[in-house]
Design a protein around this motif. Structure first.
Motif, PDB file in Angstrom:
ATOM      1  N   TYR A 221       0.838  -1.198   0.000  1.00 34.24           N
ATOM      2  CA  TYR A 221       0.000   0.000   0.000  1.00 34.24           C
ATOM      3  C   TYR A 221       0.872   1.246   0.000  1.00 34.24           C
ATOM      4  N   VAL A 222       0.290   2.353  -0.422  1.00 35.35           N
ATOM      5  CA  VAL A 222       0.962   3.649  -0.370  1.00 35.35           C
ATOM      6  C   VAL A 222       0.065   4.621   0.379  1.00 35.35           C
ATOM      7  N   ARG A 223       0.691   5.627   0.912  1.00 33.93           N
ATOM      8  CA  ARG A 223      -0.031   6.627   1.705  1.00 33.93           C
ATOM      9  C   ARG A 223       0.472   8.003   1.280  1.00 33.93           C
ATOM     10  N   THR A 224      -0.421   8.900   0.923  1.00 33.26           N
ATOM     11  CA  THR A 224      -0.032  10.222   0.434  1.00 33.26           C
ATOM     12  C   THR A 224      -0.607  11.311   1.322  1.00 33.26           C
ATOM     13  N   ILE A 225       0.251  12.262   1.692  1.00 28.89           N
ATOM     14  CA  ILE A 225      -0.162  13.400   2.508  1.00 28.89           C
ATOM     15  C   ILE A 225       0.367  14.682   1.876  1.00 28.89           C
ATOM     16  N   PRO A 226      -0.236  15.818   2.167  1.00 22.89           N
ATOM     17  CA  PRO A 226       0.257  17.076   1.604  1.00 22.89           C
ATOM     18  C   PRO A 226       1.316  17.715   2.504  1.00 22.89           C
ATOM     19  N   VAL A 227       2.225  18.451   1.881  1.00 16.94           N
ATOM     20  CA  VAL A 227       3.196  19.266   2.616  1.00 16.94           C
ATOM     21  C   VAL A 227       3.243  20.624   1.935  1.00 16.94           C
ATOM     22  N   THR A 228       3.340  21.670   2.727  1.00 15.27           N
ATOM     23  CA  THR A 228       3.390  23.027   2.193  1.00 15.27           C
ATOM     24  C   THR A 228       4.804  23.560   2.321  1.00 15.27           C
ATOM     25  N   ILE A 229       5.382  23.956   1.177  1.00 14.69           N
ATOM     26  CA  ILE A 229       6.724  24.517   1.138  1.00 14.69           C
ATOM     27  C   ILE A 229       6.666  25.814   0.348  1.00 14.69           C
ATOM     28  N   ASP A 230       7.066  26.905   0.969  1.00 15.98           N
ATOM     29  CA  ASP A 230       7.034  28.220   0.323  1.00 15.98           C
ATOM     30  C   ASP A 230       5.640  28.544  -0.212  1.00 15.98           C
ATOM     31  N   ASP A 231       4.626  28.279   0.599  1.00 17.16           N
ATOM     32  CA  ASP A 231       3.229  28.585   0.281  1.00 17.16           C
ATOM     33  C   ASP A 231       2.676  27.756  -0.876  1.00 17.16           C
ATOM     34  N   ALA A 279      20.163  16.576  -4.045  1.00 17.64           N
ATOM     35  CA  ALA A 279      20.609  15.504  -3.162  1.00 17.64           C
ATOM     36  C   ALA A 279      21.529  16.054  -2.077  1.00 17.64           C
ATOM     37  N   GLY A 280      21.269  15.656  -0.840  1.00 16.63           N
ATOM     38  CA  GLY A 280      22.052  16.118   0.300  1.00 16.63           C
ATOM     39  C   GLY A 280      21.424  17.267   1.061  1.00 16.63           C
ATOM     40  N   ASP A 281      20.431  17.927   0.460  1.00 23.23           N
ATOM     41  CA  ASP A 281      19.759  19.041   1.138  1.00 23.23           C
ATOM     42  C   ASP A 281      18.639  18.525   2.042  1.00 23.23           C
ATOM     43  N   THR A 282      18.282  19.347   3.007  1.00 24.87           N
ATOM     44  CA  THR A 282      17.167  19.045   3.901  1.00 24.87           C
ATOM     45  C   THR A 282      16.046  20.040   3.649  1.00 24.87           C
ATOM     46  N   VAL A 283      14.857  19.519   3.427  1.00 27.64           N
ATOM     47  CA  VAL A 283      13.698  20.350   3.124  1.00 27.64           C
ATOM     48  C   VAL A 283      12.804  20.425   4.351  1.00 27.64           C
ATOM     49  N   ASN A 289       0.109  18.106  10.924  1.00 28.90           N
ATOM     50  CA  ASN A 289       0.322  18.204  12.376  1.00 28.90           C
ATOM     51  C   ASN A 289       1.498  19.077  12.761  1.00 28.90           C
ATOM     52  N   GLY A 290       1.985  19.909  11.852  1.00 34.34           N
ATOM     53  CA  GLY A 290       3.091  20.798  12.186  1.00 34.34           C
ATOM     54  C   GLY A 290       4.237  20.670  11.203  1.00 34.34           C
ATOM     55  N   ASP A 291       5.367  21.312  11.541  1.00 38.86           N
ATOM     56  CA  ASP A 291       6.531  21.314  10.667  1.00 38.86           C
ATOM     57  C   ASP A 291       7.285  19.988  10.750  1.00 38.86           C
ATOM     58  N   GLY A 292       7.924  19.633   9.638  1.00 43.83           N
ATOM     59  CA  GLY A 292       8.730  18.424   9.578  1.00 43.83           C
ATOM     60  C   GLY A 292       9.845  18.596   8.565  1.00 43.83           C
ATOM     61  N   LYS A 293      10.807  17.684   8.587  1.00 40.75           N
ATOM     62  CA  LYS A 293      11.949  17.766   7.688  1.00 40.75           C
ATOM     63  C   LYS A 293      12.121  16.466   6.914  1.00 40.75           C
ATOM     64  N   ILE A 319       5.999  11.546  11.315  1.00 40.88           N
ATOM     65  CA  ILE A 319       5.469  12.904  11.189  1.00 40.88           C
ATOM     66  C   ILE A 319       4.156  13.041  11.954  1.00 40.88           C
ATOM     67  N   GLY A 320       3.477  11.911  12.137  1.00 40.37           N
ATOM     68  CA  GLY A 320       2.248  11.919  12.921  1.00 40.37           C
ATOM     69  C   GLY A 320       1.016  12.269  12.124  1.00 40.37           C
ATOM     70  N   THR A 321       0.948  11.826  10.878  1.00 38.99           N
ATOM     71  CA  THR A 321      -0.209  12.138  10.043  1.00 38.99           C
ATOM     72  C   THR A 321      -1.337  11.137  10.291  1.00 38.99           C
ATOM     73  N   LEU A 322      -2.504  11.458   9.731  1.00 40.48           N
ATOM     74  CA  LEU A 322      -3.659  10.587   9.849  1.00 40.48           C
ATOM     75  C   LEU A 322      -3.395   9.282   9.099  1.00 40.48           C
ATOM     76  N   THR A 323      -3.689   8.155   9.725  1.00 36.62           N
ATOM     77  CA  THR A 323      -3.417   6.847   9.133  1.00 36.62           C
ATOM     78  C   THR A 323      -4.523   6.483   8.148  1.00 36.62           C
ATOM     79  N   ARG A 324      -4.304   6.830   6.899  1.00 34.03           N
ATOM     80  CA  ARG A 324      -5.235   6.502   5.832  1.00 34.03           C
ATOM     81  C   ARG A 324      -4.424   6.149   4.585  1.00 34.03           C
ATOM     82  N   ASP A 325      -4.765   5.036   3.947  1.00 38.60           N
ATOM     83  CA  ASP A 325      -4.053   4.598   2.760  1.00 38.60           C
ATOM     84  C   ASP A 325      -4.641   5.252   1.520  1.00 38.60           C
TER      85      ASP A 325
END
Length: 375
Positions: A221-231, A279-283, A289-293, A319-325
């Motif tokens: 299974y795969v699980r997809t969540i959104p992340v906001t970077i630079d709006d 490669a090698g950078d941290t985003v 549920n808040g900020d993550g890297k 990251i603590g996201t909602l558990t939904r596939d």
């Protein structure tokens, strides 16, 4: 539908609909400019009629020579051949650029043909009118159309624009359907995919019900969540790196899916260029549920559902996201009967009536059905 349209280079926003003052001002300004532009030519023509003559019934401006507008039309048609030819030459190497050039060529050619219509009206109508001159109605209609080529051209132009718009929508729809089939064929290697209604996430109990499916070599299974970077919002897909490449073709450019570990991720090349990482950078981004890297270890070409970030399922859990596939992918063992496996799937998923069991043909038909409704 979002990831398919995204595969065509026109991502749909994942954020809720917002209405700002700038949006309202832009809509009002655009409508005002279009209205002014539409009224400008008729107003200019009306200003050429003397005031006293304008008070008489049926007053019209003196007709001008068609030479200038005919030359402009010819020039536009000739110029349209340049981007049209360039688009054909680039069709195999750069499809997006070729489509842009083809669109430009079509727009120039359309305007050119519209400009040529008054000059072409009389000879064309004379040629085709000869077919109907054996009857009185045909002779009258032909003579009426030929008598005022500008008026005939104005009527024909409206029909031409409508036909061009219908053709453009039909071509766009056919191109989208062809792209869907190509994306599914080249990206999805699974024999069956379990998806929720409207591609919405669903409970992990679905995977638990089919994880030991007879005749299946891989069930993941795969699980997809959104992340906001630079709006801007991007998808982050959690996968099992040990088996995901057996059900999805991920076009990796640098790094490896098998090297994914807790906290690391692959990023698609378009997003990497957009936010300036490699490669090698941290985003750092904002999750539900808040900020993550995420630590970038490689890049891949975006394709269909595979875009944004790819990471591991434990990373999403941390990251603590909602558990939904998002989807369950199933590959069959050699010699397994697809019909028998489908029946077993339907039986096991009886408690989840909203879950669709789809093979590649079903996926194409489902997404193309959405495009049919759209176009």
């Amino acid at each position: 539908l979002r990831w398919v349209i995204g595969a065509l280079g026109a991502d749909l926003p994942g954020a809720p609909l917002t209405l700002t003052g700038g949006t309202i001002a832009l809509a009002l300004g655009a409508s005002l400019l279009v209205t002014i532009a539409s009224a400008l030519l008729p107003a200019r023509r009306a200003s050429a009629i003397p005031p006293v003559a304008a008070m008489r019934e049926g007053a019209t401006a003196s007709p001008r020579s068609l030479r200038r507008i005919t030359l402009v039309g010819l020039a536009l048609v000739v110029v349209a051949a340049v981007p049209g030819t360039a688009g054909l030459l680039l069709a195999d190497s750069d499809g997006e650029r070729a489509a842009q050039l083809a669109g430009l060529a079509a727009a120039l050619a359309l305007v050119g043909v519209l400009a040529l219509t008054p000059a072409l009206a009389r000879p064309v109508l004379s040629l085709f009118g000869a077919l109907f001159r054996s009857r009185v109605v045909g002779r009258m209609a032909s003579a009426n159309a030929i008598r005022n080529p500008r008026r005939t051209a104005a009527t024909a132009s409206a029909l031409t624009v409508g036909l061009a718009l219908m053709t453009a929508v039909s071509v766009l729809g056919a191109s989208a359907r062809a792209s869907v089939e190509d994306v599914v064929d080249t990206t999805i290697g699974a024999d069956f995919v379990l998806i929720g209604p409207g591609f919405r996430p669903f409970t992990p109990d679905v995977y638990a019900a089919v994880r030991d499916l007879p005749g299946a070599s891989v069930v993941t299974y795969v699980r997809t969540i959104p992340v906001t970077i630079d709006d801007a919002q991007s998808p982050v897909t959690g996968v099992d790196p040990t088996v995901i490449t057996e059900v999805l073709d991920i076009p990796v450019v640098t790094g490896s899916v098998q090297d994914l570990a807790l906290g690391s991720a692959l990023i698609d090349t378009e997003l990497a260029e957009s936010i300036g990482v490699g490669a090698g950078d941290t985003v750092t981004g904002t999750f539900v549920n808040g900020d993550g890297k995420l630590r970038v270890i490689g890049t891949f070409e975006p394709a269909g559902p595979v875009r944004g970030f790819i990471t591991t399922l434990p990373t999403l859990d941390s990251i603590g996201t909602l558990t939904r596939d998002t989807a369950v992918y199933i590959s069959l063992e050699p010699g397994a009967s697809p019909g028998a496996v489908r029946q077993e799937l339907v039986s096991r998923l009886a408690a989840f009536p909203s879950i669709d069991v789809q093979d590649q043909a079903d996926i194409k038909r489902d997404i193309n059905g959405q495009f049919d409704a759209l176009f």
